[in-house]
Design an enzyme around this catalytic site. Structure first.
Site, short mmCIF file in Angstrom:
data_model
loop_
_atom_site.label_atom_id
_atom_site.label_comp_id
_atom_site.label_asym_id
_atom_site.label_seq_id
_atom_site.Cartn_x
_atom_site.Cartn_y
_atom_site.Cartn_z
N SER A 288 0.83 -1.19 0.00
CA SER A 288 0.00 0.00 0.00
C SER A 288 0.87 1.24 0.00
O SER A 288 1.88 1.31 0.67
CB SER A 288 -0.88 0.00 1.24
OG SER A 288 -1.41 1.27 1.42
N LYS A 289 0.40 2.22 -0.76
CA LYS A 289 1.13 3.48 -0.79
C LYS A 289 1.05 4.16 0.57
O LYS A 289 1.82 5.03 0.88
CB LYS A 289 0.51 4.41 -1.83
CG LYS A 289 0.72 3.95 -3.24
CD LYS A 289 0.18 4.97 -4.21
CE LYS A 289 0.25 4.42 -5.62
NZ LYS A 289 -0.19 5.35 -6.62
N ARG A 290 0.07 3.76 1.35
CA ARG A 290 -0.12 4.43 2.63
C ARG A 290 0.84 3.95 3.72
O ARG A 290 0.95 4.53 4.76
CB ARG A 290 -1.57 4.29 3.09
CG ARG A 290 -2.49 5.24 2.38
CD ARG A 290 -3.92 5.00 2.75
NE ARG A 290 -4.43 3.82 2.08
CZ ARG A 290 -4.84 3.79 0.82
NH1 ARG A 290 -4.82 4.89 0.11
NH2 ARG A 290 -5.28 2.68 0.27
#
Ligand code: GLU
Length: 533
Positions: A288-290
């Site tokens: 995830s980019k998060r």
């Protein structure tokens, strides 16, 4: 919801694996097109935040491919979706690529003869190009309102059918079009999708057949607000920038047939396409980019070297000849070993622990060459100054502790114990740089002699070792002799000495500690501790 968002959402219901069929496993990067031209590749991120590891991998493989073919690597900023822009993200992206030694030949900052390299500065170009497609009949204006599209979507969902635009405006009568124009009805511009019956050759995945017309309505090229979509701007720019090979993440493979139709609509030769396998977390879940940890910027801030980071992301997924897994390579060595056809097709797992191992390998390797060691020494010195200045390291830094010679000695000693240079400014190692703050002698093992007397004799014995013989064996021997003299067990004396010079209850062998500190500093520390006892 804008038209664009509606249809993008519809598209995201479609996973590449479900609709893309791999036809053969034949893979050849010698394509008839672009055979003679210089290789030109691009990394085309959207400036929506930090650079995550998936993005870094794409940039890196593009760079390695370009450089292995003596070609050019271009950075293009794709900022057509203005709603997702993050201020200064584009500048930071280029800065972090430079840090990773993935230096663009052409970019917004470097410039180049195919610019501008930021899509929001190219709107006029897209305007001119969309006119061509309207004129040759490959694209058309769609006047459907958001309300209609919404109703259509709900209706299809209710009936359990594929959610896609029904291409109604493709066949509007001239009279209807004239009426809409007169009334100033807002419109977007769509591409007429054709059935795709021929596979395209993915340089990594082989032949891929994906008839997107089965699952998508005519895609939007220009939104109602006049801004181009990713697909349109991306194809126009790849063509105008002379891109010969498009290397990008597998998630874009589903869009490639659409892009190929656009090339056809313009009458242009398409570039070669290669898609990179999916990267997942070690448990197989989506990267995830998060996840803050996986931003290149945060790894940099945590003290990982760019060499470790690039080895970490290229260690999975293949693409190299004769690459050993527990070795570290410079970017030039990676260029030499890179072969596009060696990239794997199966998804690859990132094991974050490996990053520390690569960083340790990097330190060990750099210490072998005087010029690289000098870089480590400078970096460590800066880190120490900073840590003592901002008090993340307690005490007063002894400037004499920072000579090149001493830092090299400490790095050589610690190279198998630390993973990052920043480990050397943690409490475990801070005694190396400053007199320990917490020199409490409570909870010392009980001993039959007065600790101050024992320490006094340790000082005498240590002082008697000639500087030229001040090594761990001699130091250890002289401390053991003190134990014998007082009838104390060796570990009891060692614990006292360790505590006196470092404040630590546990740590490296005392002989090593004193050698690391040096004779003079060791004696100073022992005398200082003696006064406190
Ligand atoms: N702007 C797209 C992205 O953010 C680029 C995809 C491509 O390389 O075509 O990843």
């Amino acid at each position: 919801m804008t038209l664009y968002v509606l249809w993008r959402n519809a598209k995201s219901l479609v996973s590449p694996s479900k609709f893309s069929r791999r036809i053969t496993s034949s893979r050849s990067i010698v394509s008839s097109k672009n055979l003679c031209s210089e290789v030109r590749v691009r990394f085309a991120p959207s400036p929506t935040g930090f650079l995550h590891l998936g993005g870094l991998r794409t940039a890196l493989y593009n760079y390695l491919f370009a450089k292995s073919r003596k070609g050019k690597f271009i950075l293009r900023i794709e900022d057509t979706d203005q709603t997702r822009l993050v201020p200064e993200a584009a500048e930071k992206l280029e800065a972090v690529l430079n840090w990773a030694k993935i230096v663009p030949d052409e970019s917004p900052f470097v410039g180049g003869s195919y610019g501008p390299y930021v899509q929001s500065q190219r709107y006029e170009i897209y305007g001119d190009h969309i006119k061509k497609l309207l004129h040759n009949g490959a694209a058309y204006k769609c006047y459907c309102s958001e309300t209609r599209l919404d109703l259509l979507r709900k209706d299809l969902q209710r009936r359990g059918e594929t959610v896609k635009y029904d291409n109604r405006c493709r066949n509007l009568s001239a009279a209807k079009i004239e009426k809409f124009e007169r009334q100033g009805v807002p419109f977007c511009i769509r591409l007429k999708l054709e059935d795709i019956t021929e596979p395209f050759e993915d340089l990594v995945f082989g032949s891929i057949l994906n008839n997107i017309a089965e699952i998508e309505g005519d895609p939007v090229l220009v939104k109602t607000d006049g801004f181009p979509t990713y697909h349109f701007a991306n194809v126009v720019d790849d063509h105008l920038m002379g891109i010969t090979h498009v290397l990008r993440g597998i998630e874009w493979q589903v869009s490639t047939p659409k892009h190929l139709l656009l090339y056809k609509a313009f009458g242009w030769d398409p570039p070669n396409f290669a898609h990179l396998p999916l990267i997942t977390n070690s448990d197989g879940t989506k990267l995830s980019k998060r996840q803050g940890d996986l931003h290149v910027e945060s790894l940099k801030a945590k003290g990982f070297s760019s060499t470790a980071v690039i080895n970490f992301v290229t260690n999975i997924g293949g693409g190299f000849e004769n690459r050993e897994h527990n070795a570290i390579y410079s970017i030039d060595e990676l260029i030499e070993k890179f072969h596009l056809e060696r990239i794997n097709t199966n998804s690859c797992k990132l094991e974050i622990e490996k990053l520390s191992q690569f960083n340790q390998l990097h330190i060990q390797q750099y210490l072998k060459s005087p010029s690289d060691a000098a870089l480590l020494i400078t970096e460590l010195r800066e880190l120490l100054k900073q840590s003592f200045q901002d008090n993340s390291c307690a005490g007063t830094l002894q400037e004499t502790a920072l000579s090149d010679e001493r830092l090299f000695k400490i790095l050589s000693w610690s190279k198998d114990r630390i993973f990052r240079l920043s480990d050397l400014v943690t409490p475990e190692f801070s005694y190396i740089w400053a007199i320990p703050q917490d020199l409490s002698f409570q909870q010392l093992p009980s001993m039959s002699a007065a600790p101050a007397d024992v320490l006094h004799t340790v000082i005498e014995n240590v002082a008697a070792i000639p500087e030229s013989n001040f090594d761990k064996e001699n130091v250890s021997k002289s401390v053991k002799e003190v134990g014998k003299k007082f009838g104390l067990k060796t570990p009891v004396v060692m614990t006292l000495v360790r505590r006196a010079v470092s404040g630590l209850k546990q740590g490296p062998p005392v002989g090593e500690m004193l050698v690391i500190l040096g004779k003079e500093t060791s004696l100073q520390r022992l005398k200082h501790a003696q006064l406190l006892l």
